[in-house]
Design a protein around this motif. Sequence first.
Motif, mmCIF file in Angstrom:
data_model
loop_
_atom_site.group_PDB
_atom_site.id
_atom_site.type_symbol
_atom_site.label_atom_id
_atom_site.label_comp_id
_atom_site.label_asym_id
_atom_site.label_seq_id
_atom_site.Cartn_x
_atom_site.Cartn_y
_atom_site.Cartn_z
ATOM 1 N N ARG A 98 0.849 -1.196 0.000
ATOM 2 C CA ARG A 98 0.000 0.000 0.000
ATOM 3 C C ARG A 98 0.879 1.239 0.000
ATOM 4 N N LEU A 99 0.497 2.216 -0.810
ATOM 5 C CA LEU A 99 1.205 3.491 -0.826
ATOM 6 C C LEU A 99 0.989 4.236 0.484
ATOM 7 N N THR A 100 2.012 4.910 0.941
ATOM 8 C CA THR A 100 1.892 5.848 2.055
ATOM 9 C C THR A 100 1.555 7.217 1.472
ATOM 10 N N ALA A 101 1.321 8.194 2.333
ATOM 11 C CA ALA A 101 1.082 9.556 1.855
ATOM 12 C C ALA A 101 2.302 10.054 1.078
ATOM 13 N N SER A 102 3.485 9.742 1.556
ATOM 14 C CA SER A 102 4.717 10.121 0.861
ATOM 15 C C SER A 102 4.806 9.413 -0.501
ATOM 16 N N GLY A 103 4.389 8.170 -0.553
ATOM 17 C CA GLY A 103 4.381 7.419 -1.802
ATOM 18 C C GLY A 103 3.405 7.999 -2.811
ATOM 19 N N ARG A 104 2.236 8.450 -2.324
ATOM 20 C CA ARG A 104 1.264 9.083 -3.227
ATOM 21 C C ARG A 104 1.829 10.377 -3.808
ATOM 22 N N ARG A 105 2.503 11.155 -2.976
ATOM 23 C CA ARG A 105 3.104 12.403 -3.480
ATOM 24 C C ARG A 105 4.181 12.094 -4.520
ATOM 25 N N ALA A 106 4.990 11.071 -4.254
ATOM 26 C CA ALA A 106 6.018 10.674 -5.224
ATOM 27 C C ALA A 106 5.364 10.205 -6.523
ATOM 28 N N ALA A 107 4.290 9.432 -6.416
ATOM 29 C CA ALA A 107 3.579 8.948 -7.611
ATOM 30 C C ALA A 107 2.992 10.113 -8.404
ATOM 31 N N GLU A 108 2.512 11.130 -7.722
ATOM 32 C CA GLU A 108 1.984 12.310 -8.410
ATOM 33 C C GLU A 108 3.100 13.060 -9.135
ATOM 34 N N ARG A 109 4.297 13.104 -8.546
ATOM 35 C CA ARG A 109 5.443 13.717 -9.237
ATOM 36 C C ARG A 109 5.807 12.909 -10.480
ATOM 37 N N VAL A 110 5.739 11.584 -10.367
ATOM 38 C CA VAL A 110 6.019 10.706 -11.512
ATOM 39 C C VAL A 110 5.016 10.989 -12.628
ATOM 40 N N ALA A 111 3.733 11.054 -12.284
ATOM 41 C CA ALA A 111 2.696 11.314 -13.291
ATOM 42 C C ALA A 111 2.903 12.674 -13.953
ATOM 43 N N ALA A 112 3.257 13.672 -13.167
ATOM 44 C CA ALA A 112 3.481 15.011 -13.722
ATOM 45 C C ALA A 112 4.700 15.019 -14.646
ATOM 46 N N ALA A 113 5.758 14.322 -14.263
ATOM 47 C CA ALA A 113 6.965 14.263 -15.107
ATOM 48 C C ALA A 113 6.659 13.568 -16.427
ATOM 49 N N ARG A 114 5.908 12.466 -16.363
ATOM 50 C CA ARG A 114 5.527 11.747 -17.584
ATOM 51 C C ARG A 114 4.657 12.636 -18.469
ATOM 52 N N ALA A 115 3.680 13.309 -17.861
ATOM 53 C CA ALA A 115 2.776 14.176 -18.629
ATOM 54 C C ALA A 115 3.552 15.291 -19.323
ATOM 55 N N GLU A 116 4.565 15.829 -18.665
ATOM 56 C CA GLU A 116 5.365 16.890 -19.268
ATOM 57 C C GLU A 116 6.130 16.375 -20.494
#
Length: 195
Positions: A98-116
């Motif tokens: 299970r993702l932690t809150a820190s893991g969710r934030r990291a995953a959101e950074r990953v999604a933003a980097a990919r989208a860029e």
Amino acid sequence: MTHSHRRTFDRTGNMLGALSLAVTDRTSEAVGGAAGQSETAAVALSALHHFLEDPSVDLLRQVLGLTASGTVRLVDRLQDAGYVTRRPGRDGRSVSVRLTASGRRAAERVAAARAEVLEKALSGLAPGERRVLDEVVSRVLVGQIRGPGATRWMCRLCDTTACGREEGRCPVANAAQERFGSGGRARDELDAPRR
């Protein structure tokens, strides 16, 4: 097939291969950096965030296409980084992640980097050209669907909100549902639905 037709086909396929490689290289660099981890760790974070909810370590292995021991080592690294926790699995014998809150934030950074990366790749296209490309890419992706039990799921790094999966607009999810139904994990390589 005529010689000139064959050359055109080879050219299109060759250009698609070059484009795929260029986008893959740029995406790999961007997502790994965004997560502060390896590309594989970034992909795991993305899959956990977008469509895997408390998967077993074995399902995560299947999504990523890793060995069992490689997946355990990856989960160890993600846990050490504070991005995931382990929990008892649904059947009492397995372990889920299970993702932690820190893991969710990291995953959101990953999604933003990919989208860029993807936005830059498409920036030279007019809106009408993007619509045409959307139609063509949708058909090509559907042709790439593999059957149940496949590893290295094609949607492992997807933003399922962007593809419209929840609204029934994802061409891969729709085609997999049509081909394999909803039985078991037969929704193909994309797909452990949110549970």
